[in-house]
Scaffold this motif. Structure first.
Motif, PDB file in Angstrom:
ATOM      1  N   ARG A   1       0.820  -1.226   0.000  1.00 41.53           N
ATOM      2  CA  ARG A   1       0.000   0.000   0.000  1.00 41.53           C
ATOM      3  C   ARG A   1       0.845   1.263   0.000  1.00 41.53           C
ATOM      4  O   ARG A   1       0.357   2.351   0.270  1.00 41.53           O
ATOM      5  N   CYS A   2       2.137   1.127  -0.297  1.00 47.53           N
ATOM      6  CA  CYS A   2       3.039   2.278  -0.368  1.00 47.53           C
ATOM      7  C   CYS A   2       3.981   2.083  -1.555  1.00 47.53           C
ATOM      8  O   CYS A   2       4.798   1.143  -1.524  1.00 47.53           O
ATOM      9  N   PRO A   3       3.844   2.895  -2.629  1.00 49.45           N
ATOM     10  CA  PRO A   3       2.932   4.024  -2.785  1.00 49.45           C
ATOM     11  C   PRO A   3       1.463   3.584  -2.752  1.00 49.45           C
ATOM     12  O   PRO A   3       1.141   2.467  -3.107  1.00 49.45           O
ATOM     13  N   GLY A   4       0.624   4.518  -2.299  1.00 51.01           N
ATOM     14  CA  GLY A   4      -0.798   4.233  -2.137  1.00 51.01           C
ATOM     15  C   GLY A   4      -1.307   4.891  -0.881  1.00 51.01           C
ATOM     16  O   GLY A   4      -0.764   5.912  -0.434  1.00 51.01           O
ATOM     17  N   ASP A   5      -2.340   4.294  -0.284  1.00 52.93           N
ATOM     18  CA  ASP A   5      -2.970   4.949   0.860  1.00 52.93           C
ATOM     19  C   ASP A   5      -2.158   4.858   2.138  1.00 52.93           C
ATOM     20  O   ASP A   5      -2.532   5.437   3.155  1.00 52.93           O
ATOM     21  N   ASN A   6      -1.020   4.141   2.123  1.00 56.43           N
ATOM     22  CA  ASN A   6      -0.161   4.096   3.302  1.00 56.43           C
ATOM     23  C   ASN A   6       1.136   4.868   3.087  1.00 56.43           C
ATOM     24  O   ASN A   6       2.118   4.651   3.792  1.00 56.43           O
ATOM     25  N   GLY A   7       1.134   5.780   2.122  1.00 59.75           N
ATOM     26  CA  GLY A   7       2.347   6.537   1.840  1.00 59.75           C
ATOM     27  C   GLY A   7       2.069   7.997   1.535  1.00 59.75           C
ATOM     28  O   GLY A   7       0.985   8.358   1.085  1.00 59.75           O
ATOM     29  N   VAL A   8       3.064   8.827   1.779  1.00 60.56           N
ATOM     30  CA  VAL A   8       3.016  10.248   1.433  1.00 60.56           C
ATOM     31  C   VAL A   8       3.758  10.429   0.108  1.00 60.56           C
ATOM     32  O   VAL A   8       4.961  10.137   0.032  1.00 60.56           O
TER      33      VAL A   8
END
Length: 288
Positions: free
Chosen positions: A85-92
């Motif tokens: 989920r990173c990149p994605g909704d768990n990343g800036v």
């Protein structure tokens, strides 16, 4: 009838045959390395301002030389950075691959990192000796990336995570740099002979193997290499390593050239074992 053990083993060996992709081969979109500049995010104990930005640059390649774009994100500490989920909704998101401490969203993740490293579990106290010790040792940060050649195929995309360090030090680590690759004592330029085993030797720029202070005293970085190639040849030693101090090593790598003439691109990636990365590529002809 249940398949015999012999049949199962035969099937397994077939699956591990010539079509199995080797680490050194380029058959799809690959991220061979990601270099952070600077090599670590440093909090200088003597500085009065926040450190400057950290920029990420990927060695992203494809089998057919199709352009590859890479996006980056700073993974949050509220989830597992390796859960996809990173990149994605768990990343800036990090636009242009730049991590800036002026970004409030980045500051929030760094606060999460400090909280995760806080032994007491309470509010973060910048004067807490245990937290200061953790910063001196280095606190890990996780950078998620996604590379794509825009084809939308599984072979055209790679996702992963690159770990970097947030550390309090007045002597930050620097990235190594590969100055050249030698073949028979000269800079690799080709043409290489067909169906022949050749030996390559990397050359580091002066100062790439740094001396640093370890728990048991000064040490010199033991730089190691990863080797990659396009085409139909075979990299015999995917890994090689420099000798240093009392540690033996051999930085050379053997390569079996293709049986038919073709143009081949080689990459050698150098890592210093402390987060520093550098690389060099050479494109040469094999055969007349």
């Amino acid at each position: 009838m249940r398949p015999s053990l012999f049949v199962l083993l035969a099937a397994l060996l077939a699956a591990c045959g010539p079509d199995l992709e080797l680490q050194s081969e380029i058959r799809r979109v690959r991220v061979l390395a990601i270099r952070a500049e600077p090599a670590e995010l440093v909090l200088d104990p003597n500085a009065t301002t926040l450190p400057g930005p950290m920029t990420f640059n990927a060695l992203a390649v494809s089998a057919d030389a199709r352009p590859v774009t890479v996006g980056y994100a700073l993974c949050r500490f509220t989830g597992n950075p390796y859960d996809g989920r990173c990149p994605g909704d768990n990343g800036v998101p990090l636009p242009e691959g730049v991590l800036s401490l002026q970004d409030p969203n980045v500051q929030a993740v760094l606060a999460e990192a400090l909280q995760a490293a806080n032994p007491g579990g309470g509010p973060v106290d910048p004067n807490d000796p245990a937290l200061l010790e953790a910063l001196q040792e280095g606190i890990p940060l996780f950078i998620g990336y996604e590379a794509s050649d825009s084809t939308g195929t599984p072979e055209g995309t790679e996702r992963g995570v690159r770990r970097v360090t947030l550390r309090a030090t007045a002597a930050p680590n620097q990235n190594p740099s590969v100055a050249d690759v030698l073949w028979e004592g000269a800079s690799l330029a080709g043409p290489l002979p067909v169906a022949t085993e050749v030996t390559f030797r990397p050359v580091l720029t002066e100062g790439s193997a740094e001396v640093y202070e370890a728990e048991d005293g000064p040490r010199t970085e033991q730089v190691f290499y990863s080797w990659f190639a396009t085409g139909d040849g075979e990299v015999k030693e995917f890994r090689s390593i420099e000798s240093v101090d009392d540690k033996p090593g051999d930085p050379t790598s053997k390569y079996e050239t293709p049986a038919a003439p073709q143009r081949v691109t080689f990459w050698v990636v150098a890592r210093d074992g402390r987060g520093g990365v550098g690389w060099l590529s050479r494109t040469v002809d094999v055969g007349p």
